[in-house]
Write a protein that holds these residues in place. Structure first.
Motif, PDB file in Angstrom:
ATOM      1  N   THR A   3       0.783  -1.123  -0.110  1.00 55.18           N
ATOM      2  CA  THR A   3       0.125  -0.005  -0.102  1.00 55.18           C
ATOM      3  C   THR A   3       0.856   1.142  -0.104  1.00 55.18           C
ATOM      4  N   LEU A  21     -10.740  -0.738  -8.360  1.00 56.73           N
ATOM      5  CA  LEU A  21     -10.407  -0.711  -7.060  1.00 56.73           C
ATOM      6  C   LEU A  21     -10.834  -2.464  -6.693  1.00 56.73           C
ATOM      7  N   ASP A  29     -10.306  -4.789  -3.145  1.00 58.20           N
ATOM      8  CA  ASP A  29      -9.046  -4.952  -2.533  1.00 58.20           C
ATOM      9  C   ASP A  29      -8.754  -4.116  -1.096  1.00 58.20           C
ATOM     10  N   ARG A  31      -6.367  -3.310   0.165  1.00 54.47           N
ATOM     11  CA  ARG A  31      -5.222  -2.364   0.051  1.00 54.47           C
ATOM     12  C   ARG A  31      -5.806  -1.071  -0.097  1.00 54.47           C
ATOM     13  N   VAL A  32      -6.949  -0.965  -0.857  1.00 52.15           N
ATOM     14  CA  VAL A  32      -7.221   0.382  -1.350  1.00 52.15           C
ATOM     15  C   VAL A  32      -7.942   1.348  -0.371  1.00 52.15           C
ATOM     16  N   VAL A  35      -5.894   4.164   1.329  1.00 51.93           N
ATOM     17  CA  VAL A  35      -5.271   4.907   0.506  1.00 51.93           C
ATOM     18  C   VAL A  35      -6.528   5.998   0.478  1.00 51.93           C
ATOM     19  N   ALA A 219      -6.684  -3.650  -8.897  1.00 45.89           N
ATOM     20  CA  ALA A 219      -6.333  -2.645  -7.974  1.00 45.89           C
ATOM     21  C   ALA A 219      -4.911  -2.628  -7.782  1.00 45.89           C
ATOM     22  N   PHE A 222      -4.247   0.508  -9.794  1.00 50.44           N
ATOM     23  CA  PHE A 222      -4.750   1.668  -9.029  1.00 50.44           C
ATOM     24  C   PHE A 222      -3.631   1.963  -8.085  1.00 50.44           C
ATOM     25  N   LEU A 223      -3.082   1.180  -7.145  1.00 48.36           N
ATOM     26  CA  LEU A 223      -2.113   1.505  -6.346  1.00 48.36           C
ATOM     27  C   LEU A 223      -0.818   1.946  -7.068  1.00 48.36           C
TER      28      LEU A 223
END
Length: 232
Positions: A3, A21, A29, A31-32, A35, A219, A222-223
């Motif tokens: 993350t 996501l 996910d 981990r989003v 964030v 995701a 995204f990260l």
């Protein structure tokens, strides 16, 4: 991917849900979550889903309810502003005509996909597309393939027009936003946002329209976008 940290000067964010996501099974996910919660600027959740889904996501993330739902058909800008922008009567007429032609919508009897939909119609991708496009055209509506469903919507609204509405309510310009998505229905968001990122699993239209494409998918993409492009 771990993350990433969120920079204090990150720009406003417009982000899709499914395929962006989530993982490849459409599971959010985890981990989003930190964030999005830590994002220092407004976060607009822009999706083809009906309004309760993104509003609930914002509620459980404990972030402001800034939502573009139903591909721009419904716009939420906080607890005091809900705008219905699409053509509910047209979508209902297409649904009736499609059923009369002998086709179901593909979601089962309860149809939780369309139950709370205000302005458009979602049809499972296993159902015939050609008659759906023909019927939608007869009612002046478009069909958009998000990779998860066929969406019958008014041509006058899209995620980009929805982002314009939310941005104006926030006294921001759409050009201030970083947009992240994965599908052709994200293209209008990419067109109005100042910077756009398509995750690697995006369809061809989204890949072509984005300013940047991540190496990672879903995701993870995204990260990666957050890590690489979050600085203003």
């Amino acid at each position: 991917m771990d993350t990433p940290s969120v920079p204090d000067d990150a720009p406003p964010l417009a982000v899709d849900i499914d395929g962006t996501l989530t993982d490849d099974q459409r599971a959010l996910d985890p981990r989003v979550i930190p964030v999005l919660r830590a994002w220092p600027a407004p976060v607009v959740v822009a999706t083809g889903k009906s309004m309760p889904y993104p509003v609930a996501l914002c509620e459980f993330l404990a972030i402001d309810q800034l939502v573009v739902a139903e591909n721009g058909g419904v716009v939420v800008a906080g607890r005091d502003t809900v705008r219905i922008e699409g053509d509910r009567e047209g979508a209902n007429a297409v649904a009736a005509a499609y059923r009369d032609a002998g086709y179901g919508l593909g979601w089962g009897e309860a149809d939780l996909v369309n139950r709370w939909r205000e302005t458009e119609l979602a049809v499972a991708r296993e159902m015939p597309l050609e008659p759906l496009v023909e019927i939608a055209s007869e009612h002046g509506l478009d069909v958009v393939d998000t990779g998860y469903a066929y969406h019958v919507k008014s041509p006058s609204v899209d995620k980009g027009s929805g982002l314009d509405v939310v941005a104006a309510e926030l006294n921001l310009r759409s050009e201030a936003f970083l947009a992240v998505g994965d599908s052709e229905n994200d293209v209008p968001t990419f067109e109005v946002a100042g910077r756009s990122v398509a995750v690697a699993n995006a369809d061809d239209l989204a890949l072509a329209a984005a300013d940047h494409v991540t190496a990672a998918s879903f995701a993870d993409g995204f990260l990666e976008a957050v890590e690489r492009f979050a600085a203003p």
